[in-house]
Structures are given as C-alpha cells and as structure tokens.
Design an enzyme around this catalytic site. Structure first.
Site, PDB file in Angstrom:
ATOM      1  N   GLU A 168       0.820  -1.217   0.000  1.00  0.00           N
ATOM      2  CA  GLU A 168       0.000   0.000   0.000  1.00  0.00           C
ATOM      3  C   GLU A 168       0.851   1.263   0.000  1.00  0.00           C
ATOM      4  O   GLU A 168       0.481   2.269  -0.602  1.00  0.00           O
ATOM      5  CB  GLU A 168      -0.951  -0.003   1.199  1.00  0.00           C
ATOM      6  N   GLN A 194      -7.055  -1.991  -1.955  1.00  0.00           N
ATOM      7  CA  GLN A 194      -8.097  -3.003  -2.110  1.00  0.00           C
ATOM      8  C   GLN A 194      -9.242  -2.838  -1.110  1.00  0.00           C
ATOM      9  O   GLN A 194     -10.412  -3.007  -1.460  1.00  0.00           O
ATOM     10  CB  GLN A 194      -7.477  -4.389  -1.993  1.00  0.00           C
ATOM     11  N   PHE A 195      -8.928  -2.520   0.129  1.00  0.00           N
ATOM     12  CA  PHE A 195      -9.936  -2.264   1.156  1.00  0.00           C
ATOM     13  C   PHE A 195      -9.456  -1.104   2.018  1.00  0.00           C
ATOM     14  O   PHE A 195      -8.265  -1.008   2.334  1.00  0.00           O
ATOM     15  CB  PHE A 195     -10.159  -3.490   2.049  1.00  0.00           C
ATOM     16  N   ALA A 196     -10.379  -0.253   2.443  1.00  0.00           N
ATOM     17  CA  ALA A 196     -10.014   0.894   3.276  1.00  0.00           C
ATOM     18  C   ALA A 196      -9.298   0.466   4.546  1.00  0.00           C
ATOM     19  O   ALA A 196      -8.432   1.187   5.058  1.00  0.00           O
ATOM     20  CB  ALA A 196     -11.265   1.697   3.634  1.00  0.00           C
ATOM     21  N   ASP A 197      -9.628  -0.716   5.061  1.00  0.00           N
ATOM     22  CA  ASP A 197      -9.011  -1.200   6.294  1.00  0.00           C
ATOM     23  C   ASP A 197      -7.514  -1.440   6.140  1.00  0.00           C
ATOM     24  O   ASP A 197      -6.808  -1.589   7.139  1.00  0.00           O
ATOM     25  CB  ASP A 197      -9.684  -2.509   6.716  1.00  0.00           C
ATOM     26  N   ILE A 237      -5.479   0.650   4.307  1.00  0.00           N
ATOM     27  CA  ILE A 237      -4.830   1.876   3.828  1.00  0.00           C
ATOM     28  C   ILE A 237      -3.728   2.342   4.773  1.00  0.00           C
ATOM     29  O   ILE A 237      -2.855   3.116   4.389  1.00  0.00           O
ATOM     30  CB  ILE A 237      -5.868   3.008   3.647  1.00  0.00           C
ATOM     31  N   HIS A 296     -12.707  -5.684   6.494  1.00  0.00           N
ATOM     32  CA  HIS A 296     -13.228  -5.439   5.150  1.00  0.00           C
ATOM     33  C   HIS A 296     -14.499  -4.603   5.174  1.00  0.00           C
ATOM     34  O   HIS A 296     -15.261  -4.597   4.209  1.00  0.00           O
ATOM     35  CB  HIS A 296     -13.508  -6.770   4.434  1.00  0.00           C
TER      36      HIS A 296
END
Length: 700
Positions: free
Chosen positions: A408, A430-433, A435, A477
């Site tokens: 990331e 791919q997922f905000a979690d 970042i 997610h």
C-alpha cells in the site's frame, strides 16, 4: 566535462561546501533552523551532482548540499533556504535546508523532498516507473527532449535502508527492471545510533537479497573513484540493464544536525578515525600528484571560501516571507469548475455503481495515454476483487493496467513520482481497512508536496479506496476511514452515493491536478444490500463530469412542510444517503410521544455532500438555515468524527436560525465492525434508526 575541468571544479566546490559548513557553525544564531551539511560526504556527492544530466530526475536526502552545488546551484540559493527566506527558490521559507524542489531548464528535476528518512525511495521508484511506462508506449516524456535516456537517482543515508518502505521500493525496482540508481551514503551513524546498534548488515549486503539489483561499492571519500563508480552505474542504468545500488563509505566529519551536535554522542577516537578519511586533503594530494600547482589549488580554495562568505552575508540580508504567503499553495487550481455533459441521457438503462466506475476508468484510459491503472489484483487475471477493472488489462495492455505486490505504501507514494514525470496514475487500495500502511506516504509525500514546493510539484493522483460495511464483511473489510484521511491537509476527499456521481466525480478527480482519495462504498457497488436500489442510475454521457466541492440535494422536502416549519435537513454521504432516503419515505412507525405526525414523507430534505473536502459549506449552511432542524449522518463511529465536526460548524454558523441543537448520528464507538451480521446491525445506523432519530428531531 573534461577531466581537467572536472577536477578543478570539484576542488573549488569541495572547498566551498566545507566553508559553508564552517560558516553555519560559526553563525549558529543566524542559521538557527535545524540543518545538516555534507561535511565528509562531499566527494561522492560532487561526483553525483557533476554527472547528472538535464533529462534526469533526482530524489535526494537532507545531507545532499554538495550534490546541489555540483548540479550548478549557487551557495546563495541554498543559504536562502537555510535561513528560511522569502526568496528561497525551493519552498519560499517553508522547509529545511537541502530540501530542494526544482524544475529548471538545463538541470535535473528534483521533486519535493521530505525529511522522513527513506520515504523518498518510493516516489523515486515511481519516477523510474513512469519513465519506463512512457518508453514502453513510445511516448515522449513531457518537457523532455533527451540526448540520452533519462534515469533516476535516489540518494539515501545507510540508516534509512532499514525502513520497510525502502524494501518496497527495491522490490518494485527489480520487479520492473527500472532505470534507477540507489546511492547509499554510509557514515556508520544514524543520529546517535551506531551501525553496530541498528543493523545486522550494510546496504550492500542487504541488497544481495534483491535479484536483479546490480550492487557496487566505492570509497565515497575518494572523488576520482567516486566519479568512476557513478559513470559505471549510470552507464549500466542508461543502457536499461536494470537498477543499481551503489554503496559509498564516507566519514561524518560534523554533527548529525545542528540540533544534535557531535560532542553529545561521539568519542574522540570516533572523530579521529573519521577525520583520517576526510575527502578534502585526499583530493588535494591526488591533484598535486597529478601535476596541479599548489598555488592554483590554494587560489581556487580561496575563491570557494570567499564565495561562501559573501553569499552568506547576502542571504542574511534577504527579507523574510510575508505573513500572508503562508496561505498559498495548498492546492494548484485546475479541474472542472462546472457540471458538464448529460447526467441522464434519454433511453439509457440504469447501471450499478461498480460498472459506472469501470466505464469511467476505461474512458479515461482511452482518451489520455498518460493515464495508467495499478493495484492489487486489478490486472488481467482477475480485474479487481469487485470486478471493477474487468477487461481493462485486455484492452489497454499489461504496461498500463497491472498488478502490484501487496504494498500500500508503494501504491500511494509512487504516484508522487509518477506525477513528477508527467504520468497520471489511478491506483486502488483493495480495502479501506488496509490503507494504514500507505498513510505515511500520503502524509509525508503527497499531502505536503504542493505546499512545500510553492506549487511546483502538485501530485496528480487518483487513489481509489473501497470502503464500508456490506453485510458480514467483518472487521478488516468493512471499515470507513474518511475522518482519518480528512485530517491530512492537502488531500481532496470524494465519496459518491450513486452511479451517476461515481462516473462524474471519477472523471473530475482524474482531471484535478491535486491528490484525490476517492471512497467507493462496497455496499453500493452492486445495489445488492437491501435499500440501495437508488444507487443505480442511468449512465451519464461520456463527457459527464461533476466538479469537486459541490453538494447535491438528493431529496427535497415539500414547500408546505418548509413553510410550516415542519421540515428537517439530513446532511450525509455514501450509504447515509440511502438510509436517509428510505427513512424519509416511511409512512408508518412508532413516533415518540408528542409527535404530531406518524410519517416522514415530505418533511425531510437530504443533502448529499459528494465531496467531503473541499466541502460545499455554502450549500450546507444555506439549507440548514432554511430548515432549522439538522441531522448530520455518517457510517463511521461518531465520536471525534468528521460528522461531529461538521455538526459543530453548522451550529456555530447557523445558531440564530436553528430550532435546537444540531444532531449527529453514526456507528457505535467501537474499534471494528464485527463479523456476525446481528452484531454488525447493532453497531451501524440503519433506515429504522435514522427514521426514529428524525421523528425525535421533528417533534422538538
């Protein structure tokens, strides 16, 4: 440069750099801002600066003043930055000494340089990646007409090589065989930590694990040897054989910085050992042996010292910045200012949000050859875990649409380098979690680049971030993280709630010359979550754009309800729009005691913010004054959130027009969204919960 001229230039500049370091130490009261000098590192740095060519790119670190002198900068220019003066050509007095940001005819390009150790490695590889991309497409690099292929140099201190983000940069450099030279200057100190304390191996041995990375060593205190090493490294890189790591052993003859002085942590033996490696007497001895006259060398040394002294006095007399200049350059202007195209073309069927996004990116790639898309799983095999990039690699090729490692930090930070070269990256977290490992680059590199370079290096970067709960996604997610990102200044934040806005805002975000984080709610992607049918809209025309910073009324209250003072405003975005839409259409329910009506139809206006920063405060305040009753709704945990902050601002600005306190509603203040759908439902807002809150609001 001919060898005779090269040696004479290096000798004068080495004496100039040494005189500068001594002047700064003598005049500590004047040079009060924290700074480092190149004392002891001058030989390798001058070799680098004198061999860089105008078509090249460089990413330097905070001790690289001699590189800048070798490139052709005057001591006066560097001193203006040292003293944080208004005429500092790099930042206008905003950032530290030897932190250049420069686009200048006849010189290599140096984007914004941060102070965080090792953080420049990822943007530097991003620059090399952009060069490789343009070459793969047979496209000219914007603003470049090269006589020989360009390359990128990333200069690092050895202590920074222990950073994880340096490993990400090295991994991508070898994976893509990029044209970059990593120069590692090893003085065996990382502030007060010795090499023995902070590493198990030096950078040369560490690099052995990166297959395809050419490794070289040089005595960095020997100017002649350094020139040969730089020539070899550059030749290898310009011939596109792959990346190079050049490890240069150098002494540290001064302090770590002016704020961490050598007498605080260095022994007499250590200082004595380093002084024996001093590159200045070494170069003098070599030049005398080569036939240069002592008088000639003394005269050049005196010239360099006089130059440093006169430039320092001139810089001291230069004015400080005007106070009002502090407000300038958060962003550069650009991007669509007005809505364009057709939002609902006649005869178009409704599309889901994920398809609107896919089509928007496809149209961008089709129209702009500088655009490219990359991230985890977006390549040809899968086309995105939500199929949001399906078919794009087939249509545009693996050089434009490709997978990256699970990195990331690289995804975000590389866009700064890409943008500096002229590429226009679209990347996907791919997922905000997930970042968080990229936040460092977002804060240190992207958010500050425009401001600290006085607008010379805005970062055109579109960062897509799927977010939000969608029924059983679980704690890693389902997260919404917009408040954390909104606390980073210098970033624009977009959050659409329907397909038309998804497409129009995606186009506008790409066209904006500044970094944009684009949140895409997974629960709205396919409209499969109950109550999200309204996220599907007719697909807008190909030229449709929605300007950033403009809210939209998603549902109007009836004029009669407004006239009677029986209406309220919901200020929201993303999934909140759909909770509010469904609640506002409620006919039944159990109204609280004292409520005069048992339905909400016609009594609720919904304002979809669409862009969270810049925020359409004008419309928010205008509609709040009209209704007098306001609910700010979010999916995030409410405590300390953007929604709470906005509720406070509305109350402060519209106090005399309000019927009561502004309400705010969000998720329960918990660390994560639970996996079990019963627990998830208990934590999050819902249509019923919103309807219940609106009835209380209207009953006041």
């Amino acid at each position: 440069m001919m060898q005779n001229t090269l040696w004479l230039t290096a000798w004068e500049l080495m004496n100039t750099a040494r005189a500068m370091a001594e002047l700064y130490d003598e005049h500590r009261q004047d040079s009060r801002y924290v700074h480092s000098t190149s004392k002891g590192h001058e030989a390798i740095q001058l070799a680098l600066g004198l061999h860089l060519q105008p078509q090249d790119f460089a990413s330097l670190y905070y001790r690289d003043e001699s590189v800048l002198l070798g490139m052709g900068f005057e001591p006066y220019e560097l001193m203006l930055q040292l003293l944080a003066k208004a005429d500092d050509p790099f930042s206008g007095g905003r950032t530290y000494y030897a932190h250049p940001s420069v686009r200048r005819m006849g010189m290599p390009t140096i984007p914004h340089q941060s102070s965080a150790t090792g953080m420049q490695a990822i943007p530097a590889v991003g620059m090399a990646h952009a060069i490789a991309y343009f070459e793969s497409q047979n496209l000219p690099i914007p603003g470049r007409s090269e006589s020989s292929p360009p390359l990128v140099v990333c200069s690092l201190g050895d202590g920074s090589v222990t950073e994880g983000e340096v490993a990400e940069a090295l991994q991508m450099a070898v994976l893509k065989r990029l044209p970059i030279v990593f120069l590692v200057q090893d003085n065996e100190w990382g502030i007060s930590a010795s090499a023995q304390e902070m590493r198990a191996m030096d950078a040369y041995h560490y690099a052995d694990g990166f297959k395809g990375l050419k490794r070289m060593r040089v005595k960095g205190n020997d100017f002649m040897a350094s020139c040969k090493a730089i020539e070899d490294a550059f030749g290898y890189c310009r011939s596109r054989k792959g990346p190079v790591l050049l490890h240069a052993a150098v002494p540290l003859l001064g302090h770590h910085t002016s704020g961490v002085r050598k007498e605080w942590y260095r022994t007499e033996k250590d200082l004595s050992d380093h002084e024996r490696m001093d590159p200045l007497p070494r170069l003098r001895k070599q030049m005398l042996k080569a036939g240069y006259w002592e008088e000639e060398l003394d005269q050049l040394a005196e010239t360099g010292c006089r130059k440093a002294a006169s430039d320092f006095e001139r810089a001291r007399q230069s004015p400080d910045p005007e106070p009002h200049s502090v407000y300038l350059h958060e962003f550069v202007p650009g991007g669509p200012a007005h809505e364009q195209g057709v939002r609902e073309p006649e005869g178009r069927e409704k599309v889901v949000m994920v398809d609107a996004a896919l089509h928007a990116v496809e149209e961008i790639l089709k129209c702009d050859p500088a655009a490219l898309l990359y991230g985890q799983d977006v390549g040809k095999t899968l086309g995105g875990v939500f199929r949001e990039a399906a078919t794009l690699a087939d249509k545009f090729g693996d050089e434009r649409v490709f997978n990256t490692p699970i990195q990331e930090a690289y995804l975000i930070g590389s866009t700064a380098g890409m943008s500096a070269v002229g590429a226009k990256p679209i990347v996907e977290i791919q997922f905000a979690d997930y970042i968080w490992s990229g936040i460092n680059q977002l804060v240190v590199e992207l958010s500050k680049s425009c401001y600290l370079s006085r607008g010379q290096f805005p970062v055109q970067s579109l960062i897509r971030v799927p977010c939000g709960a969608y029924g059983g996604g679980g704690p890693y997610h389902s997260g919404c993280v917009e408040s954390s990102v909104l606390n980073i200044r210098g970033i624009k934040v977009v959050y659409p709630s329907n397909a038309a806005d998804m497409k129009g805002l995606m186009k506008a975000a790409f066209l904006d010359p500044n970094p944009v984080v684009f949140f895409e709610h997974k629960g709205l992607y396919w409209s499969k979550v109950p109550g999200t049918e309204a996220a599907k809209t007719p697909e807008p025309s190909e030229d449709y754009v929605v300007p950033l910073g403009k809210a939209r009324v998603a549902l109007e209250a009836s004029q009669e309800s407004v006239r009677l003072g029986d209406s309220c405003l919901v200020v929201t975005y993303g999934m909140g729009v759909h909770w509010a839409l469904n609640a506002a259409r409620t006919k039944d329910g159990n109204p609280p005691q004292g409520a005069t009506r048992d339905d909400l139809i016609g009594r609720v206006e919904i304002l979809d913010l669409r862009t969270l920063y810049p925020l359409d405060e004008t419309m928010v305040m205008e509609r709040s004054r009209v209704h007098g009753k306001v609910l700010v709704l979010t999916e995030e945990p409410l405590l300390n959130s953007f929604a709470e902050s906005l509720a406070f601002r509305i109350q402060r600005e519209c106090f005399e027009f309000l019927d009561g306190p502004v309400e705010a509603m969000g998720a329960v203040n918990l660390p994560a969204v639970p996996l079990n759908i019963v627990l998830e439902a208990e934590m999050l807002p819902s249509t019923d919960k919103v309807a219940h809150r609106l009835r209380f609001l209207l009953a006041r």
